[in-house]
Scaffold this motif. Structure first.
Motif, mmCIF file in Angstrom:
data_model
loop_
_atom_site.group_PDB
_atom_site.id
_atom_site.type_symbol
_atom_site.label_atom_id
_atom_site.label_comp_id
_atom_site.label_asym_id
_atom_site.label_seq_id
_atom_site.Cartn_x
_atom_site.Cartn_y
_atom_site.Cartn_z
ATOM 1 N N PRO A 1 -7.953 3.849 -12.947
ATOM 2 C CA PRO A 1 -7.160 4.340 -11.803
ATOM 3 C C PRO A 1 -6.580 3.225 -10.939
ATOM 4 O O PRO A 1 -5.433 3.314 -10.490
ATOM 5 N N SER A 2 -7.356 2.176 -10.704
ATOM 6 C CA SER A 2 -6.840 1.084 -9.873
ATOM 7 C C SER A 2 -5.712 0.345 -10.581
ATOM 8 O O SER A 2 -4.777 -0.152 -9.935
ATOM 9 N N GLU A 3 -5.779 0.286 -11.916
ATOM 10 C CA GLU A 3 -4.703 -0.353 -12.676
ATOM 11 C C GLU A 3 -3.410 0.450 -12.543
ATOM 12 O O GLU A 3 -2.321 -0.115 -12.394
ATOM 13 N N ILE A 4 -3.527 1.778 -12.586
ATOM 14 C CA ILE A 4 -2.341 2.632 -12.459
ATOM 15 C C ILE A 4 -1.660 2.403 -11.115
ATOM 16 O O ILE A 4 -0.444 2.198 -11.047
ATOM 17 N N THR A 5 -2.435 2.450 -10.042
ATOM 18 C CA THR A 5 -1.821 2.290 -8.719
ATOM 19 C C THR A 5 -1.239 0.895 -8.551
ATOM 20 O O THR A 5 -0.169 0.731 -7.954
ATOM 21 N N THR A 6 -1.909 -0.115 -9.093
ATOM 22 C CA THR A 6 -1.380 -1.479 -9.000
ATOM 23 C C THR A 6 -0.064 -1.598 -9.753
ATOM 24 O O THR A 6 0.909 -2.183 -9.244
#
Length: 235
Positions: free
Chosen positions: A42-47
């Protein structure tokens, strides 16, 4: 100097009041439209979405290249379903209300015999913008509107301004004045295209959205209700 025939407006920060935006929260809302999101951290997607937004808007600022929401996901290397953009749409809704001074101001300009146009740098589809104007009861006062998500260029490209002029049926840029909150996109860009420009300096423009040049407006107003008099002063 040609007699004025049209007033063309920027949208965000001009016909709407300026709001600071949490772009991390925006990326979280966008992430809800990602297909197969469980295949990514999830953090990769938002980044990736946040970085893609910077790239897309950087191209607008530096190369006047337009984009759509779909282009943002493509830049991030993520598939998305347009039917899942509701969270993103709802994230932006509080930032979209039309300034209460808009309708009486536009009515006065039309009583002066002027055409009314809109030219907005945006990745959103036309139907979103038209929907906001219709919701707030002002779309009936707009003679022509152009959203850069539907043309190849963004402000400050002269081609974007010419598209807006065509939308209101005026072919002489000297007969048009552009109204906006940005000295680069709106004032310098309008002058480069041959239009006059009125600045509304009520927005806090993020540093990464400031262009290479600051134009000098033909007039400046601190509230939309002051605009008809400013237009009269330009002849």
């Amino acid at each position: 100097m040609a007699e004025l025939r049209a007033v063309i407006f920027d949208w965000g920060g001009t016909l709407t009041r300026w709001h600071d935006v949490d772009f991390h929260a925006e990326s979280l809302a966008l992430a809800q439209a990602v297909v197969n999101a469980d295949h990514h951290d999830p953090s990769e997607i938002t980044t990736r979405l946040h970085e893609a937004g910077g790239i897309v808007w950087g191209r607008s600022r530096d190369h006047q290249q337009s984009a759509t929401i779909a282009d943002l996901f493509t830049e991030a290397g993520l598939d998305h379903d347009p039917e899942l953009l509701q969270a993103y749409y709802e994230f932006w809704l509080p930032h979209t209300p039309t300034d209460p001074e808009v309708r009486p101001m536009l009515e006065e300009l039309r009583e002066m015999g002027l055409k009314i146009g809109v030219l907005s740098n945006t990745i959103w589809p036309r139907e979103w913008h038209v929907g906001f104007f219709e919701r707030d009861g002002v779309y009936d006062l707009i003679d022509g509107d152009v959203y850069t998500s539907e043309i190849p260029w963004t402000k400050p490209s002269p081609k974007a301004f010419r598209a807006a002029m065509e939308a209101v049926g005026v072919d002489d840029p000297a007969a048009c004045v552009y109204v906006g909150d940005r000295l680069y996109d709106d004032v310098w860009g309008a002058h480069e295209a041959g239009l006059r420009a009125i600045h509304i300096p009520l927005s806090t423009i993020p540093a990464d959205q400031v262009g290479h040049t600051e134009g000098r407006p033909d007039a400046e107003v601190r509230a939309l209700r002051e605009l008809p008099d400013a237009v009269r002063s330009l002849g």
